[in-house]
Motif scaffolding. Structure first.
Motif, PDB file in Angstrom:
ATOM      1  N   LEU A  20      11.786  10.760   2.586  1.00 43.20           N
ATOM      2  CA  LEU A  20      11.929  10.438   4.009  1.00 43.20           C
ATOM      3  C   LEU A  20      11.629   9.018   4.103  1.00 43.20           C
ATOM      4  O   LEU A  20      11.967   8.416   5.010  1.00 43.20           O
ATOM      5  CB  LEU A  20      10.165  11.074   4.639  1.00 43.20           C
ATOM      6  CG  LEU A  20      10.038  12.458   4.621  1.00 43.20           C
ATOM      7  CD1 LEU A  20       8.942  12.829   5.144  1.00 43.20           C
ATOM      8  CD2 LEU A  20      11.237  12.913   5.893  1.00 43.20           C
ATOM      9  N   ASN A  21      11.282   8.130   2.965  1.00 40.53           N
ATOM     10  CA  ASN A  21      11.115   6.677   2.965  1.00 40.53           C
ATOM     11  C   ASN A  21      12.342   6.352   2.096  1.00 40.53           C
ATOM     12  O   ASN A  21      12.166   4.753   1.596  1.00 40.53           O
ATOM     13  CB  ASN A  21       9.915   6.248   2.504  1.00 40.53           C
ATOM     14  CG  ASN A  21       8.949   6.523   3.372  1.00 40.53           C
ATOM     15  OD1 ASN A  21       8.339   6.000   4.469  1.00 40.53           O
ATOM     16  ND2 ASN A  21       8.141   7.807   2.971  1.00 40.53           N
ATOM     17  N   ARG A  22      13.642   6.802   2.178  1.00 41.53           N
ATOM     18  CA  ARG A  22      14.535   6.418   1.080  1.00 41.53           C
ATOM     19  C   ARG A  22      15.236   4.885   1.636  1.00 41.53           C
ATOM     20  O   ARG A  22      15.826   4.130   0.969  1.00 41.53           O
ATOM     21  CB  ARG A  22      15.604   7.148   1.187  1.00 41.53           C
ATOM     22  CG  ARG A  22      16.336   7.669   2.192  1.00 41.53           C
ATOM     23  CD  ARG A  22      17.329   8.921   2.170  1.00 41.53           C
ATOM     24  NE  ARG A  22      17.884   9.380   3.370  1.00 41.53           N
ATOM     25  CZ  ARG A  22      17.677  10.188   4.113  1.00 41.53           C
ATOM     26  NH1 ARG A  22      16.342  10.656   4.010  1.00 41.53           N
ATOM     27  NH2 ARG A  22      18.071  10.684   5.458  1.00 41.53           N
ATOM     28  N   PHE A  23      15.014   4.616   3.064  1.00 41.16           N
ATOM     29  CA  PHE A  23      15.749   3.472   3.454  1.00 41.16           C
ATOM     30  C   PHE A  23      15.049   2.114   2.828  1.00 41.16           C
ATOM     31  O   PHE A  23      15.700   1.173   2.604  1.00 41.16           O
ATOM     32  CB  PHE A  23      15.597   3.545   5.038  1.00 41.16           C
ATOM     33  CG  PHE A  23      15.936   2.173   5.739  1.00 41.16           C
ATOM     34  CD1 PHE A  23      17.475   1.885   5.743  1.00 41.16           C
ATOM     35  CD2 PHE A  23      15.197   1.374   6.076  1.00 41.16           C
ATOM     36  CE1 PHE A  23      17.950   0.725   6.250  1.00 41.16           C
ATOM     37  CE2 PHE A  23      15.539   0.087   6.750  1.00 41.16           C
ATOM     38  CZ  PHE A  23      16.812   0.100   6.702  1.00 41.16           C
ATOM     39  N   TYR A  24      13.711   2.423   2.971  1.00 42.16           N
ATOM     40  CA  TYR A  24      12.900   1.326   2.356  1.00 42.16           C
ATOM     41  C   TYR A  24      13.248   1.081   0.887  1.00 42.16           C
ATOM     42  O   TYR A  24      13.023  -0.103   0.329  1.00 42.16           O
ATOM     43  CB  TYR A  24      11.532   1.506   2.469  1.00 42.16           C
ATOM     44  CG  TYR A  24      11.167   1.578   4.018  1.00 42.16           C
ATOM     45  CD1 TYR A  24      11.278   0.448   4.902  1.00 42.16           C
ATOM     46  CD2 TYR A  24      10.854   3.047   4.638  1.00 42.16           C
ATOM     47  CE1 TYR A  24      10.846   0.871   6.340  1.00 42.16           C
ATOM     48  CE2 TYR A  24      10.802   3.305   5.870  1.00 42.16           C
ATOM     49  CZ  TYR A  24      10.518   2.134   6.799  1.00 42.16           C
ATOM     50  OH  TYR A  24      10.378   2.310   8.239  1.00 42.16           O
ATOM     51  N   LEU A  25      13.330   1.884   0.130  1.00 44.30           N
ATOM     52  CA  LEU A  25      13.473   1.866  -1.322  1.00 44.30           C
ATOM     53  C   LEU A  25      14.872   1.355  -1.527  1.00 44.30           C
ATOM     54  O   LEU A  25      15.125   0.548  -2.349  1.00 44.30           O
ATOM     55  CB  LEU A  25      13.571   3.452  -1.934  1.00 44.30           C
ATOM     56  CG  LEU A  25      12.075   3.981  -2.086  1.00 44.30           C
ATOM     57  CD1 LEU A  25      12.352   5.598  -2.274  1.00 44.30           C
ATOM     58  CD2 LEU A  25      11.359   3.457  -2.909  1.00 44.30           C
ATOM     59  N   TYR A  26      16.040   1.711  -0.759  1.00 46.59           N
ATOM     60  CA  TYR A  26      17.276   1.062  -1.142  1.00 46.59           C
ATOM     61  C   TYR A  26      17.184  -0.449  -0.689  1.00 46.59           C
ATOM     62  O   TYR A  26      17.756  -1.214  -1.239  1.00 46.59           O
ATOM     63  CB  TYR A  26      18.275   1.728  -0.182  1.00 46.59           C
ATOM     64  CG  TYR A  26      18.800   3.088  -0.398  1.00 46.59           C
ATOM     65  CD1 TYR A  26      18.346   3.769  -1.830  1.00 46.59           C
ATOM     66  CD2 TYR A  26      19.027   4.217   0.410  1.00 46.59           C
ATOM     67  CE1 TYR A  26      18.472   5.076  -2.001  1.00 46.59           C
ATOM     68  CE2 TYR A  26      19.618   5.271   0.209  1.00 46.59           C
ATOM     69  CZ  TYR A  26      19.370   5.865  -1.155  1.00 46.59           C
ATOM     70  OH  TYR A  26      19.411   7.352  -1.416  1.00 46.59           O
ATOM     71  N   SER A  27      16.573  -0.514   0.298  1.00 50.98           N
ATOM     72  CA  SER A  27      16.404  -2.025   0.924  1.00 50.98           C
ATOM     73  C   SER A  27      15.800  -2.756  -0.322  1.00 50.98           C
ATOM     74  O   SER A  27      16.239  -4.192  -0.521  1.00 50.98           O
ATOM     75  CB  SER A  27      15.878  -2.279   2.136  1.00 50.98           C
ATOM     76  OG  SER A  27      16.427  -1.375   3.207  1.00 50.98           O
ATOM     77  N   GLY A  28      14.825  -2.397  -0.853  1.00 49.43           N
ATOM     78  CA  GLY A  28      14.167  -3.306  -2.065  1.00 49.43           C
ATOM     79  C   GLY A  28      14.920  -3.347  -3.109  1.00 49.43           C
ATOM     80  O   GLY A  28      15.089  -4.415  -3.683  1.00 49.43           O
TER      81      GLY A  28
END
Length: 729
Positions: A20-28
């Motif tokens: 559900l929070n994959r976008f934030y992981l990719y951005s990091g």
């Protein structure tokens, strides 16, 4: 069971959270990678700035490990003190190249010394070059059977023995820097540049270091990389001078990007290498398998790594050269079959006469025609214009010497005879692989050039006006000027053109082209040079290019026996060489069944480095007569018919030309032309023989006459201080 379900539920909850929070992981992750790249870029920029600062401060700061800049002539380090040029020469070409190179080196403000190998003791002196900082250049020619020239025999013998002598040591010449240019001819396939290659190998085996790879100059214009031996030398000289200048500056060749033996010493990018370095790399010959490393991969300038062992990289490079050489050999074989020059992208055949050869022949008085033919005045032509007598062909066969056109449609020859009166200035070859001029042009220009030469005698004291006018209209053609006229592919067309102009043909061949002899159209008189009676002496005297020269020789004599028109053996006697082979000569006469046998003492052509003949090898007329008498005693079908004392020549004739007790060795030239026209009009069906165009021999020309072959209608002229005139047929 309950415990397992709890674990699975907890894991599922964490995975669901990450998804559900994959976008934030990719951005990091992207941010972290970008930050790392920025840090690397800043570090590299700072390092480059520090390097630039160090370079700009070199004149003021002495930094450990860096070479101090040269500040003036007084502190310059000398890397090359001079050039020593050694030459091994037989005909003078290598000596001439040495002088040219010395002048070029001197133009660079470097001392150059030209050294004759005959005058140099390598045992005492060559070792001194290891510490002299001289560059030693070796210009060496390959002579007969792949042997060194006479002046280089001892030098090469010493090198060969030293390189294989365990007592000398493999570092005996360590520190000596050298370059080798070999002079050879690829037509001698088994011995092509043998001496140049060997000298290069022996020096390397003794620890010396090349400054350039061994270069092989080729006198065969078809195979020569640059079109001639002179052009090969000029190209090599340019490379050597460029390398010499680099050595004087203390520079080393750029790294080839293949050195895995240690740290690369060159900072130059691969794309910045010079064309000279690239061309040098491409010139490694396949036979240099002993060369484990080239100048680019060698150690420092003081000679490191001169004898490194062969490693995998070296072996791979050598195998690559061998594959390239194999491809070139296959291409050469294709050239042999097709007769066309396709090597190195060249579509057009080369000219036989190179610029250097053109200059040499022009100085000798030749009038060159097109790219492979020539014409020259015979000395007997000049003599008969003045009423001072004709040549032996006038005595034997009734030609008018002042009306004889001496020419050839091919300056090339398949032999390098020791008694060649042209001193081997003409090219050599085993087949026609040059540009070809049309026979119509050759004949027309031959006649025009002959007339131009005759015109020079107009008004000269002693020249008879009637003979001058006759001389402007040639009646005979001696195809014996130089070279091998039968090599010319259009020789039959050329002969027909002669006969259409009512010009008789006297063609001389060296008995190396039997099939061409068989395919010849009728010739007024066909000669074969029989210079020796045995295989060994023929090889020694004629120095033929063909490996199967003896079989070709015998086949040529058999082909001569099949001809119906007049045939002649021409024997040239050389004392201490071929005068003891009477039985062998008689066997050859039985093989070829010639109509006539001309026996002539060899003509002395003056000193020549191409031949070791001296006046001691010239037989007296009485000696020639004695030889002829002994030979006739072995030939029951032949007798001595004529002699020409002035030419040191006698004629043996078959008895069929002695009709009713009178010799008929002369030729009815008008009758021959009529017979040839009938032959041609019938398409070759109406043949004729030598007996059909005979004419009686005058008494003054017969052997035993008091005139001894001199025409009594002329006046014999004795020169007081006569210099040798070697022109003649």
């Amino acid at each position: 069971m309950d415990m397992t379900m709890e674990t699975w539920d907890s894991l599922y909850a964490h995975l669901a959270f990450l998804w559900l929070n994959r976008f934030y992981l990719y951005s990091g992750a992207v941010f972290g990678i970008s930050l790392w790249l920025c840090i690397q870029f800043v570090s590299k920029t700072k390092k480059q700035n520090r390097n630039q600062l160090r370079k700009s401060s070199l004149p003021q700061i002495a930094t450990e490990g860096l070479v101090e800049e040269q500040k003036g002539p007084s502190t310059d380090k000398v890397h090359v003190t001079g050039v020593k040029i050694f030459f091994g020469s037989q005909t003078g070409t290598a000596k001439r190249f040495a002088s040219i190179l010395a002048e070029s080196v001197a133009s660079l403000n470097l001392p150059a010394e030209v050294i004759n190998m005959k005058d140099y003791d390598p045992d005492d002196c060559l070792g001194d070059e290891t510490s002299s900082k001289n560059i030693c250049v070796f210009l060496v020619a390959t002579y007969t059977d792949g042997k060194p020239t006479e002046n280089a025999v001892w030098f090469c013998k010493w090198l060969e023995e030293a390189s294989s002598d365990f007592r000398v040591g493999k570092t005996y010449l360590k520190g000596l820097r050298y370059a080798v240019f070999g002079l050879g001819n690829s037509l001698y396939a088994d011995h092509y540049n043998t001496v140049g290659r060997s000298v290069d190998k022996w020096l390397w085996m003794l620890g010396a270091r090349r400054v350039l790879s061994c270069a092989l100059g080729d006198a065969n214009v078809v195979k020569s990389k640059h079109g001639s031996l002179e052009a090969d030398f000029e190209a090599w000289e340019a490379k050597f001078l460029a390398r010499l200048q680099a050595l004087c500056r203390g520079e080393k060749a750029a790294c080839r990007g293949e050195c895995k033996k240690g740290k690369c010493r060159s900072k130059r990018k691969a794309g910045q290498e010079t064309s000279l370095e690239q061309e040098q790399r491409e010139e490694v010959a396949e036979e240099e398998l002993f060369e484990t490393t080239s100048e680019e991969d060698s150690g420092n300038e003081e000679g490191e790594g001169a004898n490194q062992m062969v490693d995998v990289e070296d072996l791979g490079r050598v195998m690559g050269h061998m594959k390239k050489a194999q491809r070139e050999r296959e291409l050469d074989q294709e050239v042999e079959k097709t007769g066309r020059l396709q090597r190195r992208g060249e579509d057009a055949l080369r000219e036989m006469i190179t610029p250097a050869l053109r200059d040499a022949l022009t100085k000798q008085g030749y009038k060159l025609i097109g790219s492979h033919s020539g014409v020259k005045l015979c000395r007997w032509t000049k003599s008969m214009l003045r009423g001072r007598g004709g040549c032996y062909k006038h005595t034997f066969y009734g030609i008018e010497s002042h009306r004889c056109l001496e020419t050839t449609p091919s300056l090339a020859c398949a032999n390098k005879c020791v008694f060649c009166w042209r001193h081997h200035t003409n090219p050599v070859g085993t087949e026609w692989r040059w540009k070809m001029d049309p026979p119509e042009m050759i004949l027309q220009e031959a006649i025009e050039n002959h007339q131009s030469l005759i015109k020079q005698f107009k008004g000269v004291p002693g020249v008879r006006n009637d003979r001058f006018e006759e001389g402007m209209e040639p009646k005979h053609c001696a195809l014996s000027l130089v070279g091998e006229p039968i090599m010319y592919p259009e020789i039959n067309r050329f002969l027909k053109l002669l006969h259409h102009k009512n010009i008789s043909s006297f063609l001389v061949t060296n008995a190396q082209f039997p099939e061409e002899i068989r395919s010849l159209e009728p010739v007024t008189q066909l000669y074969v040079s029989v210079d020796a009676g045995t295989r060994d002496s023929l090889k020694k005297i004629d120095r033929p290019l063909f490996k199967d020269f003896w079989q070709r020789f015998l086949d040529s004599l058999q082909a001569l026996a099949e001809k119906q028109q007049r045939t002649v053996y021409r024997l040239t006697l050389v004392k201490a060489w071929n005068v003891e082979e009477l039985k062998a000569y008689s066997d050859l006469v039985s093989l070829g069944k010639p109509d006539f046998i001309e026996v002539k003492g060899v003509t002395y052509c003056g000193e020549s480095s191409a031949s070791n003949l001296t006046m001691a090898n010239i037989p007296w007329h009485e000696e020639v007569g004695h030889f002829v008498q002994e030979l006739v005693d072995l030939l029951p079908d032949y007798e001595i018919a004529c002699e020409h004392e002035h030419s040191n020549c006698l004629l043996i004739a078959h008895k069929k030309f002695k009709i009713s007790g009178e010799w008929h060795t002369w030729i009815n030239y008008d009758r021959f032309q009529d017979l040839f026209r009938q032959y041609e009009q019938s398409g070759g069906a109406k043949t004729f023989t030598s007996a059909d165009y005979v004419a009686p021999t005058p008494q003054w020309a017969v052997f035993g006459a008091k005139e001894r072959g001199f025409d009594p209608t002329d006046t014999r002229f004795q020169r007081k201080n006569k210099a040798k005139d070697i022109s003649g047929c």
